[in-house]
Design an enzyme around this catalytic site. Structure first.
Site, PDB file in Angstrom:
ATOM      1  N   LYS A  42      -3.145  32.907 -62.285  1.00  0.00           N
ATOM      2  CA  LYS A  42      -1.993  32.142 -61.231  1.00  0.00           C
ATOM      3  C   LYS A  42      -2.101  31.002 -61.243  1.00  0.00           C
ATOM      4  O   LYS A  42      -3.430  30.400 -61.130  1.00  0.00           O
ATOM      5  CB  LYS A  42      -1.716  33.177 -60.259  1.00  0.00           C
ATOM      6  CG  LYS A  42      -2.883  33.107 -59.224  1.00  0.00           C
ATOM      7  CD  LYS A  42      -2.772  33.956 -58.083  1.00  0.00           C
ATOM      8  CE  LYS A  42      -3.797  33.695 -57.215  1.00  0.00           C
ATOM      9  NZ  LYS A  42      -3.940  34.888 -56.112  1.00  0.00           N
ATOM     10  N   ARG A 140       0.975  41.204 -46.199  1.00  0.00           N
ATOM     11  CA  ARG A 140       1.782  40.253 -47.186  1.00  0.00           C
ATOM     12  C   ARG A 140       2.715  40.958 -47.844  1.00  0.00           C
ATOM     13  O   ARG A 140       3.950  40.997 -47.655  1.00  0.00           O
ATOM     14  CB  ARG A 140       1.045  39.248 -47.914  1.00  0.00           C
ATOM     15  CG  ARG A 140       1.565  38.346 -48.800  1.00  0.00           C
ATOM     16  CD  ARG A 140       0.443  37.464 -49.835  1.00  0.00           C
ATOM     17  NE  ARG A 140      -0.252  38.054 -50.434  1.00  0.00           N
ATOM     18  CZ  ARG A 140      -1.424  37.565 -51.394  1.00  0.00           C
ATOM     19  NH1 ARG A 140      -1.495  36.260 -51.052  1.00  0.00           N
ATOM     20  NH2 ARG A 140      -2.096  38.231 -52.039  1.00  0.00           N
ATOM     21  N   HIS A 169      -5.758  44.192 -50.904  1.00  0.00           N
ATOM     22  CA  HIS A 169      -6.281  42.739 -51.131  1.00  0.00           C
ATOM     23  C   HIS A 169      -7.047  42.227 -49.767  1.00  0.00           C
ATOM     24  O   HIS A 169      -6.323  42.722 -48.728  1.00  0.00           O
ATOM     25  CB  HIS A 169      -4.991  41.824 -51.346  1.00  0.00           C
ATOM     26  CG  HIS A 169      -5.626  40.478 -51.597  1.00  0.00           C
ATOM     27  ND1 HIS A 169      -6.393  40.133 -52.628  1.00  0.00           N
ATOM     28  CD2 HIS A 169      -4.865  39.328 -51.066  1.00  0.00           C
ATOM     29  CE1 HIS A 169      -6.702  38.634 -52.470  1.00  0.00           C
ATOM     30  NE2 HIS A 169      -5.677  38.170 -51.785  1.00  0.00           N
ATOM     31  N   ARG A 222     -11.044  41.145 -59.071  1.00  0.00           N
ATOM     32  CA  ARG A 222     -10.062  40.359 -59.289  1.00  0.00           C
ATOM     33  C   ARG A 222     -10.903  39.018 -58.876  1.00  0.00           C
ATOM     34  O   ARG A 222      -9.976  38.241 -58.247  1.00  0.00           O
ATOM     35  CB  ARG A 222      -8.686  40.428 -58.631  1.00  0.00           C
ATOM     36  CG  ARG A 222      -8.162  41.854 -58.910  1.00  0.00           C
ATOM     37  CD  ARG A 222      -6.910  41.907 -58.499  1.00  0.00           C
ATOM     38  NE  ARG A 222      -6.602  41.938 -56.930  1.00  0.00           N
ATOM     39  CZ  ARG A 222      -6.823  42.835 -56.217  1.00  0.00           C
ATOM     40  NH1 ARG A 222      -7.069  44.034 -56.422  1.00  0.00           N
ATOM     41  NH2 ARG A 222      -6.895  42.279 -54.773  1.00  0.00           N
ATOM     42  N   TYR A 264       1.031  -0.310 -49.866  1.00  0.00           N
ATOM     43  CA  TYR A 264       2.171  -0.021 -48.893  1.00  0.00           C
ATOM     44  C   TYR A 264       1.675   0.054 -47.621  1.00  0.00           C
ATOM     45  O   TYR A 264       0.708   0.663 -47.266  1.00  0.00           O
ATOM     46  CB  TYR A 264       2.910   1.266 -49.545  1.00  0.00           C
ATOM     47  CG  TYR A 264       3.334   1.220 -50.717  1.00  0.00           C
ATOM     48  CD1 TYR A 264       4.348   0.358 -50.990  1.00  0.00           C
ATOM     49  CD2 TYR A 264       3.253   2.123 -51.489  1.00  0.00           C
ATOM     50  CE1 TYR A 264       5.120   0.225 -52.091  1.00  0.00           C
ATOM     51  CE2 TYR A 264       3.832   2.227 -53.006  1.00  0.00           C
ATOM     52  CZ  TYR A 264       4.922   1.184 -53.040  1.00  0.00           C
ATOM     53  OH  TYR A 264       5.720   1.221 -54.190  1.00  0.00           O
ATOM     54  N   CYS A 311      -0.411   5.362 -53.930  1.00  0.00           N
ATOM     55  CA  CYS A 311       0.904   5.017 -54.113  1.00  0.00           C
ATOM     56  C   CYS A 311       1.139   6.314 -54.992  1.00  0.00           C
ATOM     57  O   CYS A 311       0.472   7.280 -55.084  1.00  0.00           O
ATOM     58  CB  CYS A 311       0.845   3.818 -55.009  1.00  0.00           C
ATOM     59  SG  CYS A 311       0.505   2.642 -54.251  1.00  0.00           S
ATOM     60  N   ASP A 313       1.777   6.514 -58.090  1.00  0.00           N
ATOM     61  CA  ASP A 313       1.292   6.377 -59.633  1.00  0.00           C
ATOM     62  C   ASP A 313      -0.194   5.837 -59.791  1.00  0.00           C
ATOM     63  O   ASP A 313      -0.715   5.778 -60.660  1.00  0.00           O
ATOM     64  CB  ASP A 313       1.881   5.943 -60.582  1.00  0.00           C
ATOM     65  CG  ASP A 313       3.306   6.280 -60.488  1.00  0.00           C
ATOM     66  OD1 ASP A 313       3.766   7.497 -60.506  1.00  0.00           O
ATOM     67  OD2 ASP A 313       4.256   5.540 -60.081  1.00  0.00           O
TER      68      ASP A 313
HETATM   69  C1  LIG Z   1      -5.378  35.148 -55.780  1.00  0.00           C
HETATM   70  C2  LIG Z   1      -5.531  36.737 -55.782  1.00  0.00           C
HETATM   71  C3  LIG Z   1      -6.846  37.244 -56.143  1.00  0.00           C
HETATM   72  C4  LIG Z   1      -8.078  36.218 -56.501  1.00  0.00           C
HETATM   73  O1  LIG Z   1      -8.507  35.690 -55.253  1.00  0.00           O
HETATM   74  P1  LIG Z   1     -10.029  34.649 -55.292  1.00  0.00           P
HETATM   75  O2  LIG Z   1     -10.102  34.386 -53.869  1.00  0.00           O
HETATM   76  O3  LIG Z   1      -9.559  33.446 -56.044  1.00  0.00           O
HETATM   77  O4  LIG Z   1     -10.981  35.410 -55.815  1.00  0.00           O
HETATM   78  C5  LIG Z   1      -7.176  38.524 -56.042  1.00  0.00           C
HETATM   79  N1  LIG Z   1      -6.021  39.476 -55.782  1.00  0.00           N
HETATM   80  C6  LIG Z   1      -5.105  38.964 -55.304  1.00  0.00           C
HETATM   81  C7  LIG Z   1      -3.915  39.794 -55.169  1.00  0.00           C
HETATM   82  C8  LIG Z   1      -4.572  37.546 -55.300  1.00  0.00           C
HETATM   83  O5  LIG Z   1      -3.248  37.072 -54.789  1.00  0.00           O
END
Ligand SMILES: *Cc1c(COP(=O)(O)O)cnc(C)c1O
Length: 370
Positions: A42, A140, A169, A222, A264, A311, A313
């Site tokens: 992502k 969440r 999660h 994950r 600036y 700035c 850029d």
């Molecule tokens: C982003 C995410 C992960 C990965 O998390 P890390 O801390 O980068 O390993 C795993 N599961 C879900 C649902 C996430 O949103």
């Protein structure tokens, strides 16, 4: 993007070391053993480039990719990525047709959404592959464990659903205190036992889970941050290193008299005759403006401070009385000689986490893969 020049024509670039990324993936695979590896890609693969990181992962035998949105998954399918892609984020009704069309596995976490999806499947005469997210404490998205049976019942009455996975999660697995994480593991284990179906992929661990909670591995994990080379907290014996560097080239050099304001707002005033170089990147590329008068860069194997406000850029650097020429390589993140500027240090200066720094660089900066 349409305006992006061929990589080497732009003076600032992100360099991704794919050899290092491969080492990271292999280290994690070795640790996971039979547990499947789902790589989160992502947010442009945490800034590393969505397509190339996904293709590399696919070639390395990673089992799954995870994205947050339909747009990310659809892009990968259109580019020819074949391995399973899980959309983690909550889905919206207008996306259902494309989620199915592009063969994306997506998350359902309420009876309400399941009913809408089922009606689309009937209309389109298509099946869909889904995962259910359980909320074990992140609060969440995800369904409460106690509501899972009614959702499972509904899903089982509809032939359109292929239930691929059930997941949850972690909220605090990167913190020192492990109490809440152990509770989440325990609560998820109860779900695993109650559902008692070994055709379903149960998955829970993120990077912190893999590093600090071996009991969270289950059928799939994950890890995002860890795969890109960063430990969520203290280092563990899974050997990974960053593969991300941010580099640029000196675009201008000048000497500034004492007592002169720089950039600036004149937030920096020279104390003496000062040699100043200009760096062609700014907050318009995602380089945090909060690093004004705080950050530093590496030029000719020395570390020099950013002076004045950053700035849109460009920004300025004080090289004291040293030498530098237009075209010299500048390292903003990464190694040069014996020195290194770490993402963690930049995150600290910006009062944020490495994740946000990695994701902040936008499409104006080309990614180069070495
Ligand atoms: C982003 C995410 C992960 C990965 O998390 P890390 O801390 O980068 O390993 C795993 N599961 C879900 C649902 C996430 O949103």
């Amino acid at each position: 993007m349409a305006y992006q020049l061929p990589e080497m024509l732009h003076p600032t670039w992100i360099e991704i070391d794919l050899k290092q990324f491969k080492k990271n993936v292999i280290s994690i695979k070795n640790r996971l053993k039979k547990t499947k590896f789902c790589l989160p890609v992502k947010a442009n693969a945490y800034g590393h480039g969505l397509y190339t990181m996904s293709k590399t992962a696919q070639d390395l035998g990673v089992d799954y990719l995870a994205v947050s949105f339909l747009s990310e998954g659809q892009f990968l399918r259109e580019k020819g990525i074949k391995i399973p892609i899980l959309v983690l984020g909550a889905i919206h009704e207008m996306q259902i047709e494309n989620l199915i069309k592009f063969d994306l596995e997506f998350t359902i976490s309420s009876l309400f959404k399941a009913q809408i999806v089922a009606s689309y499947c009937e209309k389109l005469k298509k099946k869909c592959s889904i995962h259910i997210e359980i909320d074990t404490g992140m609060h969440r998205t995800g369904i409460r464990p106690s509501t899972l049976p009614s959702l499972l019942n509904f899903i089982q009455t509809k032939s359109c659903f292929i239930l691929k996975g059930i997941y949850s999660h972690f909220a605090t697995a990167d913190l020192q205190d492990d109490k809440f994480t152990l509770k989440q593991i325990e609560d998820f284990q109860k779900v695993v036992s109650a559902v008692n179906d070994n055709s379903i992929i149960f998955h829970l661990a993120n990077s912190a889970g893999i590093c600090y909670f071996p009991s969270s591995f289950l059928q799939m994990a994950r890890p995002g941050l860890l795969a890109y080379g960063y430990y969520p907290n203290k280092k563990v014996d899974i050997d990974v290193s960053p593969c991300f560097s941010l580099k640029s080239k000196v675009s201008y050099f000048k000497a500034v008299f004492p007592g002169q304001g720089i950039s600036y707002g004149h937030t920096y005033i020279t104390k003496k005759m000062t040699r100043v170089v200009t760096v062609p990147i700014g907050y318009g590329d995602g380089y945090p403006r909060i690093l004004s008068n705080k950050g530093s860069v590496l030029i000719r194997n020395q570390q020099y401070p950013i002076i004045g406000n950053i700035c849109m850029d460009q920004f300025m650097v004080d090289i004291s009385l040293n030498e530098s020429f237009v075209g010299d390589e500048i390292v903003l993140i990464g190694k040069q000689g014996n020195l290194e500027i770490k993402v963690e240090e930049i995150a600290e200066l910006c009062s944020t986490i490495p994740y946000e720094i990695l994701c902040s660089f936008n499409e104006r900066i080309p990614r180069i893969y070495i």
